[in-house]
Design a protein around this motif. Structure first.
Motif, PDB file in Angstrom:
ATOM      1  N   ILE A   1      36.777  43.085  33.727  1.00  0.00           N
ATOM      2  CA  ILE A   1      37.301  42.305  32.678  1.00  0.00           C
ATOM      3  C   ILE A   1      38.066  40.956  33.611  1.00  0.00           C
ATOM      4  O   ILE A   1      38.518  41.342  34.370  1.00  0.00           O
ATOM      5  CB  ILE A   1      38.398  43.303  32.007  1.00  0.00           C
ATOM      6  CG1 ILE A   1      37.550  44.219  31.328  1.00  0.00           C
ATOM      7  CG2 ILE A   1      39.155  42.218  30.934  1.00  0.00           C
ATOM      8  CD1 ILE A   1      38.721  45.229  30.798  1.00  0.00           C
ATOM      9  N   GLN A   2      37.843  40.047  32.838  1.00  0.00           N
ATOM     10  CA  GLN A   2      38.577  38.628  33.332  1.00  0.00           C
ATOM     11  C   GLN A   2      38.971  37.777  32.445  1.00  0.00           C
ATOM     12  O   GLN A   2      38.891  38.179  30.986  1.00  0.00           O
ATOM     13  CB  GLN A   2      37.350  37.723  34.228  1.00  0.00           C
ATOM     14  CG  GLN A   2      36.657  38.643  35.246  1.00  0.00           C
ATOM     15  CD  GLN A   2      35.539  37.916  35.938  1.00  0.00           C
ATOM     16  OE1 GLN A   2      35.197  36.658  35.588  1.00  0.00           O
ATOM     17  NE2 GLN A   2      34.793  38.266  36.861  1.00  0.00           N
ATOM     18  N   LYS A   3      39.843  36.958  32.779  1.00  0.00           N
ATOM     19  CA  LYS A   3      40.544  35.859  31.829  1.00  0.00           C
ATOM     20  C   LYS A   3      39.480  35.425  30.759  1.00  0.00           C
ATOM     21  O   LYS A   3      38.424  34.833  31.462  1.00  0.00           O
ATOM     22  CB  LYS A   3      41.605  35.019  32.676  1.00  0.00           C
ATOM     23  CG  LYS A   3      42.246  34.099  31.718  1.00  0.00           C
ATOM     24  CD  LYS A   3      43.029  33.168  32.629  1.00  0.00           C
ATOM     25  CE  LYS A   3      44.136  32.565  31.712  1.00  0.00           C
ATOM     26  NZ  LYS A   3      44.894  31.679  32.460  1.00  0.00           N
ATOM     27  N   GLY A   4      40.044  35.438  29.619  1.00  0.00           N
ATOM     28  CA  GLY A   4      39.092  34.849  28.848  1.00  0.00           C
ATOM     29  C   GLY A   4      38.124  35.912  27.853  1.00  0.00           C
ATOM     30  O   GLY A   4      37.500  35.376  26.917  1.00  0.00           O
TER      31      GLY A   4
ATOM     32  N   THR B   1      40.856  48.490  18.397  1.00  0.00           N
ATOM     33  CA  THR B   1      41.358  47.304  18.310  1.00  0.00           C
ATOM     34  C   THR B   1      40.760  46.355  19.503  1.00  0.00           C
ATOM     35  O   THR B   1      39.975  46.914  20.002  1.00  0.00           O
ATOM     36  CB  THR B   1      42.892  47.146  18.614  1.00  0.00           C
ATOM     37  OG1 THR B   1      43.254  45.901  18.254  1.00  0.00           O
ATOM     38  CG2 THR B   1      43.421  47.381  20.015  1.00  0.00           C
ATOM     39  N   ILE B   2      41.029  45.039  19.205  1.00  0.00           N
ATOM     40  CA  ILE B   2      40.568  44.065  20.244  1.00  0.00           C
ATOM     41  C   ILE B   2      41.678  43.521  21.109  1.00  0.00           C
ATOM     42  O   ILE B   2      42.447  42.946  20.597  1.00  0.00           O
ATOM     43  CB  ILE B   2      39.555  43.187  19.574  1.00  0.00           C
ATOM     44  CG1 ILE B   2      38.327  43.517  19.009  1.00  0.00           C
ATOM     45  CG2 ILE B   2      39.130  41.817  20.653  1.00  0.00           C
ATOM     46  CD1 ILE B   2      37.424  42.744  18.119  1.00  0.00           C
ATOM     47  N   LEU B   3      41.260  43.416  22.629  1.00  0.00           N
ATOM     48  CA  LEU B   3      42.160  42.953  23.506  1.00  0.00           C
ATOM     49  C   LEU B   3      41.580  41.475  23.722  1.00  0.00           C
ATOM     50  O   LEU B   3      40.608  41.492  24.326  1.00  0.00           O
ATOM     51  CB  LEU B   3      42.532  43.923  24.498  1.00  0.00           C
ATOM     52  CG  LEU B   3      42.919  45.339  24.122  1.00  0.00           C
ATOM     53  CD1 LEU B   3      42.978  46.152  25.665  1.00  0.00           C
ATOM     54  CD2 LEU B   3      44.309  45.272  23.326  1.00  0.00           C
ATOM     55  N   LYS B   4      42.401  40.563  23.800  1.00  0.00           N
ATOM     56  CA  LYS B   4      41.908  39.225  24.073  1.00  0.00           C
ATOM     57  C   LYS B   4      42.812  38.781  25.569  1.00  0.00           C
ATOM     58  O   LYS B   4      43.922  38.782  25.685  1.00  0.00           O
ATOM     59  CB  LYS B   4      42.141  38.275  23.215  1.00  0.00           C
ATOM     60  CG  LYS B   4      41.289  38.227  21.901  1.00  0.00           C
ATOM     61  CD  LYS B   4      41.637  37.381  20.709  1.00  0.00           C
ATOM     62  CE  LYS B   4      42.594  38.185  19.876  1.00  0.00           C
ATOM     63  NZ  LYS B   4      42.982  37.231  18.436  1.00  0.00           N
ATOM     64  N   PHE B   5      41.805  38.837  26.595  1.00  0.00           N
ATOM     65  CA  PHE B   5      42.505  38.535  27.688  1.00  0.00           C
ATOM     66  C   PHE B   5      42.474  37.113  28.164  1.00  0.00           C
ATOM     67  O   PHE B   5      41.879  36.294  27.631  1.00  0.00           O
ATOM     68  CB  PHE B   5      41.989  39.322  28.835  1.00  0.00           C
ATOM     69  CG  PHE B   5      41.845  40.996  28.931  1.00  0.00           C
ATOM     70  CD1 PHE B   5      42.791  41.599  29.985  1.00  0.00           C
ATOM     71  CD2 PHE B   5      41.349  41.633  28.187  1.00  0.00           C
ATOM     72  CE1 PHE B   5      43.044  42.719  29.963  1.00  0.00           C
ATOM     73  CE2 PHE B   5      41.462  42.816  28.074  1.00  0.00           C
ATOM     74  CZ  PHE B   5      42.326  43.476  28.932  1.00  0.00           C
TER      75      PHE B   5
END
Length: 332
Positions: free
Chosen positions: A308-311, A328-332
């Motif tokens: 998992i990376q930024k964006g 749910t959804i996580l936005k990194f």
């Protein structure tokens, strides 16, 4: 807005390997266990190590790793189905042991496989209501203390562990909108019947279900077939509801981190939901099913290994005991 600001986990030192299980159950093989549930090693809480003890250890690890002052915590949530006492709340005990201010709220909630998602939803609500700014969410479970020594199926699946997540008004992953659900009609499919108010005294009784599994009143019982069918029924619709509620399409999801129940169940979910293998997290090899901590452990593992990376946008989902589910959804 609510964000994950810090995340880590703790695993007990004692190990239970597949080789250990084969010694106890010679009709099994190491390869058979690994292929069936996807687990090679489980961490087992010490004889006198409780969910509260593990919660303290993982919280201190979080404070050290992210340089967090416990005095900044203004709410503590503990998800556990193995609390230290009937009462008081283990979360209140942890408030004192961790040096969190007395002005901070604290409570336990009894939930398992969907527990971390429910806790994130509660934490987000506390932030939105202006009740708190920094919520420490701990998941900690010692399920192995509830397993009968002859219950080889559950002994092969479950491990002990704890995770800690700081949810705040700023951080590295924005927390989206939630889909939550429950169906108490399936309560008997994953249950320990004795020890609480309904049946306080142990009975020593047991029965055998239609799958040939022994159901001990005084230990954890799981009707694997019914739980499996429930999962396949609820997860596809929950996924769709999460997408709709967050205004996402499936193509916009970069990665999926679901409750790590067992390898077979996760592979079946992935195929039924037609999810790309390279976007779907499966890793129970060194931990087993740690109940409410599996998603947080998975997220931390993904971050450390750049899965998992930024964006990225990541869907998380939990499902199981209750019966209950959440995503749910996580936005990194």
């Amino acid at each position: 807005m609510a964000y994950i600001k810090a995340l880590t986990y703790y695993l007990p030192e004692q190990l239970l390997t597949n080789e250990d299980l084969v010694k106890e159950f010679p009709d099994w093989s190491v390869d058979k266990i690994a292929q069936k549930v996807g687990v090679n090693t489980r961490h087992i809480a010490g004889e006198n190590e409780t969910a509260g003890d593990m919660g303290e250890k993982v919280a201190r690890k979080l404070f050290e790793e992210y340089h967090i002052d416990p005095q900044t915590i203004d709410f503590l949530l503990l998800c556990t189905q193995s609390p230290d006492y009937f009462l008081p709340s283990t979360a209140c005990i942890l408030q004192e042991r961790l040096g969190i201010p007395k002005t901070a709220g604290a409570f336990d909630y009894n939930l398992g496989c969907s527990g971390c998602v429910y806790g994130m939803a509660v934490a987000k609500g506390l932030l939105a209501a202006g009740i708190a700014k920094n919520v420490l969410l701990i998941t900690s479970e010692t399920y192995t203390k509830y397993l009968h020594p002859s219950d080889k199926s559950n002994l092969s699946i479950f491990g002990d562990g704890a995770a800690a997540c700081l949810i705040s008004t700023e951080g590295f992953a924005e927390i989206g909108d939630f889909v939550l659900g429950s169906d108490g009609g399936g309560a008997n499919n994953l249950i320990i019947k004795t020890g609480m108010a309904r049946h306080k005294a142990m009975t020593g009784k047991y029965t055998t279900d239609e799958e040939g599994h022994v159901n001990f009143d005084d230990y954890l019982y799981m009707n694997g077939g019914n739980v499996f069918n429930f999962t396949l029924d609820i997860v596809p619709s929950m996924m769709n509801d999460v997408l709709v509620k967050n205004n996402f399409t499936q193509e916009q999801i970069d990665y999926y981190v679901f409750h790590q129940a067992n390898k077979f169940m996760l592979n079946t979910i992935r195929k039924v939901c037609r999810l790309p293998k390279d976007k779907f997290y499966i890793n129970l090899e060194e931990t087993g099913n740690t109940v409410s901590s599996t998603i947080f452990i998975g997220l931390k593992d993904c971050l450390e290994n750049s899965l998992i990376q930024k964006g990225n946008s990541v869907m998380i989902a939990g499902f199981g005991v209750g019966l209950s589910w959440g995503g749910t959804i996580l936005k990194f």
